[in-house]
Design a protein around this motif. Structure first.
Motif, PDB file in Angstrom:
ATOM      1  N   GLU A 269      48.250  23.207 106.619  1.00 33.26           N
ATOM      2  CA  GLU A 269      48.122  24.659 106.828  1.00 33.26           C
ATOM      3  C   GLU A 269      48.426  25.021 108.282  1.00 33.26           C
ATOM      4  OE1 GLU A 269      45.018  25.689 103.227  1.00 33.26           O
ATOM      5  OE2 GLU A 269      44.298  25.864 105.287  1.00 33.26           O
ATOM      6  N   ALA A 270      47.975  24.178 109.197  1.00 35.00           N
ATOM      7  CA  ALA A 270      48.235  24.452 110.616  1.00 35.00           C
ATOM      8  C   ALA A 270      49.736  24.385 110.905  1.00 35.00           C
ATOM      9  CB  ALA A 270      47.483  23.441 111.479  1.00 35.00           C
ATOM     10  N   SER A 271      50.428  23.422 110.291  1.00 40.12           N
ATOM     11  CA  SER A 271      51.879  23.292 110.514  1.00 40.12           C
ATOM     12  C   SER A 271      52.618  24.497 109.946  1.00 40.12           C
ATOM     13  CB  SER A 271      52.425  22.027 109.842  1.00 40.12           C
ATOM     14  OG  SER A 271      51.731  20.907 110.292  1.00 40.12           O
ATOM     15  N   ALA A 272      52.181  24.960 108.787  1.00 35.53           N
ATOM     16  CA  ALA A 272      52.825  26.118 108.167  1.00 35.53           C
ATOM     17  C   ALA A 272      52.595  27.362 109.021  1.00 35.53           C
ATOM     18  CB  ALA A 272      52.270  26.332 106.758  1.00 35.53           C
ATOM     19  N   ALA A 273      51.353  27.539 109.493  1.00 38.35           N
ATOM     20  CA  ALA A 273      51.039  28.715 110.311  1.00 38.35           C
ATOM     21  C   ALA A 273      51.863  28.695 111.601  1.00 38.35           C
ATOM     22  CB  ALA A 273      49.550  28.739 110.627  1.00 38.35           C
ATOM     23  N   ALA A 274      51.968  27.509 112.231  1.00 39.02           N
ATOM     24  CA  ALA A 274      52.730  27.406 113.481  1.00 39.02           C
ATOM     25  C   ALA A 274      54.204  27.700 113.229  1.00 39.02           C
ATOM     26  CB  ALA A 274      52.550  26.021 114.093  1.00 39.02           C
ATOM     27  N   ALA A 275      54.733  27.232 112.099  1.00 42.07           N
ATOM     28  CA  ALA A 275      56.152  27.484 111.782  1.00 42.07           C
ATOM     29  C   ALA A 275      56.403  28.983 111.639  1.00 42.07           C
ATOM     30  CB  ALA A 275      56.523  26.764 110.484  1.00 42.07           C
ATOM     31  N   ILE A 276      55.498  29.675 110.972  1.00 45.97           N
ATOM     32  CA  ILE A 276      55.667  31.125 110.821  1.00 45.97           C
ATOM     33  C   ILE A 276      55.606  31.804 112.196  1.00 45.97           C
ATOM     34  CG2 ILE A 276      54.709  33.242 109.808  1.00 45.97           C
ATOM     35  CD1 ILE A 276      53.567  31.464 107.530  1.00 45.97           C
ATOM     36  N   ALA A 277      54.645  31.373 113.025  1.00 45.54           N
ATOM     37  CA  ALA A 277      54.489  31.984 114.359  1.00 45.54           C
ATOM     38  C   ALA A 277      55.759  31.813 115.193  1.00 45.54           C
ATOM     39  CB  ALA A 277      53.291  31.379 115.081  1.00 45.54           C
ATOM     40  N   VAL A 278      56.385  30.639 115.087  1.00 44.60           N
ATOM     41  CA  VAL A 278      57.602  30.364 115.853  1.00 44.60           C
ATOM     42  C   VAL A 278      58.763  31.267 115.412  1.00 44.60           C
ATOM     43  CG1 VAL A 278      59.416  28.584 116.027  1.00 44.60           C
ATOM     44  CG2 VAL A 278      57.055  27.986 116.485  1.00 44.60           C
ATOM     45  N   SER A 279      58.734  31.673 114.160  1.00 43.26           N
ATOM     46  CA  SER A 279      59.851  32.471 113.636  1.00 43.26           C
ATOM     47  C   SER A 279      59.702  33.961 113.972  1.00 43.26           C
ATOM     48  CB  SER A 279      59.963  32.294 112.116  1.00 43.26           C
ATOM     49  OG  SER A 279      58.841  32.889 111.490  1.00 43.26           O
ATOM     50  N   ARG A 280      58.648  34.304 114.743  1.00 44.91           N
ATOM     51  CA  ARG A 280      58.406  35.707 115.100  1.00 44.91           C
ATOM     52  C   ARG A 280      58.243  35.847 116.621  1.00 44.91           C
ATOM     53  NH1 ARG A 280      53.352  36.669 110.999  1.00 44.91           N
ATOM     54  NH2 ARG A 280      54.519  36.812 109.078  1.00 44.91           N
ATOM     55  N   ALA A 281      58.418  37.073 117.103  1.00 40.52           N
ATOM     56  CA  ALA A 281      58.273  37.319 118.544  1.00 40.52           C
ATOM     57  C   ALA A 281      56.794  37.445 118.929  1.00 40.52           C
ATOM     58  CB  ALA A 281      59.006  38.595 118.914  1.00 40.52           C
ATOM     59  N   ALA A 282      56.507  37.156 120.193  1.00 40.22           N
ATOM     60  CA  ALA A 282      55.191  37.356 120.833  1.00 40.22           C
ATOM     61  C   ALA A 282      54.191  36.252 120.510  1.00 40.22           C
ATOM     62  CB  ALA A 282      54.602  38.713 120.477  1.00 40.22           C
ATOM     63  N   ALA A 283      53.018  36.370 121.190  1.00 40.87           N
ATOM     64  CA  ALA A 283      51.966  35.356 121.006  1.00 40.87           C
ATOM     65  C   ALA A 283      51.060  35.782 119.864  1.00 40.87           C
ATOM     66  CB  ALA A 283      51.200  35.168 122.317  1.00 40.87           C
ATOM     67  N   ALA A 284      49.939  36.410 120.184  1.00 41.69           N
ATOM     68  CA  ALA A 284      48.948  36.742 119.146  1.00 41.69           C
ATOM     69  C   ALA A 284      49.533  37.518 117.959  1.00 41.69           C
ATOM     70  CB  ALA A 284      47.790  37.504 119.776  1.00 41.69           C
ATOM     71  N   PRO A 285      50.402  38.516 118.181  1.00 45.82           N
ATOM     72  CA  PRO A 285      50.902  39.263 117.018  1.00 45.82           C
ATOM     73  C   PRO A 285      51.744  38.409 116.052  1.00 45.82           C
ATOM     74  CG  PRO A 285      51.260  40.502 119.042  1.00 45.82           C
ATOM     75  CD  PRO A 285      50.837  39.121 119.445  1.00 45.82           C
ATOM     76  N   SER A 286      52.196  37.239 116.507  1.00 42.10           N
ATOM     77  CA  SER A 286      53.042  36.411 115.622  1.00 42.10           C
ATOM     78  C   SER A 286      52.215  35.522 114.686  1.00 42.10           C
ATOM     79  CB  SER A 286      53.958  35.509 116.473  1.00 42.10           C
ATOM     80  OG  SER A 286      53.214  34.474 117.086  1.00 42.10           O
ATOM     81  N   ILE A 287      50.907  35.505 114.868  1.00 43.70           N
ATOM     82  CA  ILE A 287      50.049  34.580 114.098  1.00 43.70           C
ATOM     83  C   ILE A 287      49.882  35.098 112.672  1.00 43.70           C
ATOM     84  CG2 ILE A 287      47.755  33.529 113.958  1.00 43.70           C
ATOM     85  CD1 ILE A 287      47.648  33.874 117.085  1.00 43.70           C
ATOM     86  N   PRO A 288      50.208  34.290 111.669  1.00 46.77           N
ATOM     87  CA  PRO A 288      50.173  34.787 110.289  1.00 46.77           C
ATOM     88  C   PRO A 288      48.768  34.885 109.705  1.00 46.77           C
ATOM     89  CG  PRO A 288      50.760  32.475 110.321  1.00 46.77           C
ATOM     90  CD  PRO A 288      50.657  32.891 111.761  1.00 46.77           C
ATOM     91  N   THR A 289      48.653  35.674 108.656  1.00 44.78           N
ATOM     92  CA  THR A 289      47.401  35.730 107.896  1.00 44.78           C
ATOM     93  C   THR A 289      47.369  34.522 106.951  1.00 44.78           C
ATOM     94  OG1 THR A 289      48.445  36.969 106.124  1.00 44.78           O
ATOM     95  CG2 THR A 289      47.420  38.259 107.897  1.00 44.78           C
ATOM     96  N   TYR A 290      46.186  34.290 106.391  1.00 43.55           N
ATOM     97  CA  TYR A 290      46.055  33.139 105.496  1.00 43.55           C
ATOM     98  C   TYR A 290      46.938  33.316 104.262  1.00 43.55           C
ATOM     99  CZ  TYR A 290      44.193  29.201 103.022  1.00 43.55           C
ATOM    100  OH  TYR A 290      44.093  28.009 102.362  1.00 43.55           O
ATOM    101  N   SER A 291      47.062  34.546 103.775  1.00 42.86           N
ATOM    102  CA  SER A 291      47.876  34.722 102.563  1.00 42.86           C
ATOM    103  C   SER A 291      49.357  34.485 102.869  1.00 42.86           C
ATOM    104  CB  SER A 291      47.609  36.079 101.898  1.00 42.86           C
ATOM    105  OG  SER A 291      48.323  37.071 102.536  1.00 42.86           O
ATOM    106  N   GLU A 292      49.794  34.805 104.083  1.00 44.09           N
ATOM    107  CA  GLU A 292      51.188  34.489 104.457  1.00 44.09           C
ATOM    108  C   GLU A 292      51.406  32.974 104.496  1.00 44.09           C
ATOM    109  OE1 GLU A 292      52.805  37.979 107.359  1.00 44.09           O
ATOM    110  OE2 GLU A 292      51.085  36.869 108.119  1.00 44.09           O
ATOM    111  N   VAL A 293      50.413  32.262 105.000  1.00 48.36           N
ATOM    112  CA  VAL A 293      50.527  30.793 105.068  1.00 48.36           C
ATOM    113  C   VAL A 293      50.572  30.215 103.653  1.00 48.36           C
ATOM    114  CG1 VAL A 293      49.282  28.683 105.758  1.00 48.36           C
ATOM    115  CG2 VAL A 293      49.462  30.604 107.335  1.00 48.36           C
ATOM    116  N   HIS A 294      49.725  30.749 102.803  1.00 48.36           N
ATOM    117  CA  HIS A 294      49.668  30.280 101.419  1.00 48.36           C
ATOM    118  C   HIS A 294      51.028  30.493 100.726  1.00 48.36           C
ATOM    119  CE1 HIS A 294      47.596  29.098  97.836  1.00 48.36           C
ATOM    120  NE2 HIS A 294      48.062  30.165  97.204  1.00 48.36           N
TER     121      HIS A 294
END
Ligand code: RIB
Length: 308
Positions: A269-294
């Motif tokens: 789950e941590a790897s998936a969340a980090a991958a999503i964050a990398v694909s978006r701009a900015a720091a905190a706003p790029s962090i996905p919700t749990y349903s996005e990770v799922h």
């Protein structure tokens, strides 16, 4: 089980540039955007979005309601954030055309945690709760010693890597979250070196601690005396790598808090969340919700190449 996060709160000023500025050079930025950030804030947001109960401890200056409000609106407990007259911490972040970053942090109010405040926060914890620390606030060694005395589980992400490790009782840390450079430095080794050798050396020196070694596009490895577990990174187009490590850290710890997940699931789950964050701009706003990770994990099921 909850997380008490002694963490930085920064205003991130993000400059998009073609290439990082070099010594003696002046360059023009393509854009400037301002976001909530700070390793501490980012990790609290990630853990809370992953479903953990998080109390954020830290300090801000005047007129930064957007930082505290951002945490509050993400279900992070902000009741104990200290208000000061010092300037709020901030970061000057260059993001280049490959999505890589280069960051200068000004500590400001983040450096104003005093003994009474630390004790007050630790009294909010119960035995076994997680105390999370990065290295953008002051009194790290003191917090680790006091948290140990309170019977709390100590997680340390030594980032930026401390100049003086001698003041930090490393042996009291239960779990380290490190990237390759931090892991090698902690082990007293120089890069390039095989990841397994970094972990072998760390476990040998600190047999009572566990380690999560994040390797960017090469994935992540968990290692303790009892267990070793790896997960590959998910391939995504990098837009901005800022806060990828923070996202990983918050999600991994939220997984640990849930107690129902294996270490492998926490890494996944941590790897998936980090991958999503990398694909978006900015720091905190790029962090996905749990349903996005799922949803992301479901979409990746067919091409998961995993090791245990
Ligand atoms: O890890 C990313 C963070 O580092 C940014 O949000 C910035 O504030 C710095 O603390």
């Amino acid at each position: 089980m909850k997380i008490l996060n002694f963490g930085s709160l920064n205003i991130d000023r993000v400059y998009n540039v073609s290439q990082f500025v070099s010594e003696g050079e002046t360059i023009l930025a393509k854009s400037l955007k301002i976001f909530p950030g700070g390793k501490g804030l980012n990790q609290s947001i990630a853990a809370a979005r992953a479903g953990a109960s998080v109390i954020h401890a830290g300090a801000v200056g005047p007129e930064v309601e957007f930082l505290v409000g951002f945490l509050r609106s993400n279900n992070v407990n902000v009741e104990n954030i200290k208000r000061t007259n010092e300037e709020t911490g901030h970061a000057v972040i260059q993001v280049n055309s490959s999505g890589q970053n280069s960051i200068i942090v000004y500590g400001g109010a983040n450096q104003l945690l005093d003994d009474a405040y630390i004790e007050h926060i630790l009294n909010c914890g119960e035995t076994g709760d997680i105390v999370l620390l990065q290295n953008e606030t002051n009194s790290i060694g003191k917090i680790i010693r006091a948290a140990h005395d309170h019977g709390l589980y100590i997680v340390f992400n030594p980032s930026p890597f401390p100049r003086n490790m001698e003041n930090i009782p490393i042996e009291l840390v239960d779990c380290f979250m490190v990237n390759e450079i931090e892991g090698a430095t902690l082990a007293g080794l120089s890069l390039p070196i095989q990841q397994e050798l970094i972990l072998d050396s760390l476990i040998k020196q600190y047999p009572n601690s566990s380690f999560v070694l994040t390797l960017g596009s090469k994935g992540a490895i968990y290692r303790s005396n009892a267990e070793c577990c790896k997960h590959n990174a998910f391939g995504v187009q990098a837009v901005d790598t800022t806060a990828a490590g923070d996202t990983f850290c918050g999600y991994f710890l939220a997984g640990l808090c849930s107690k129902k997940k294996t270490i492998f699931q926490c890494l996944q789950e941590a790897s998936a969340a980090a991958a999503i964050a990398v694909s978006r701009a900015a720091a905190a706003p790029s962090i996905p919700t749990y349903s996005e990770v799922h949803s992301f994990l479901l979409s990746q099921e067919h091409n998961m190449e995993i090791f245990e």
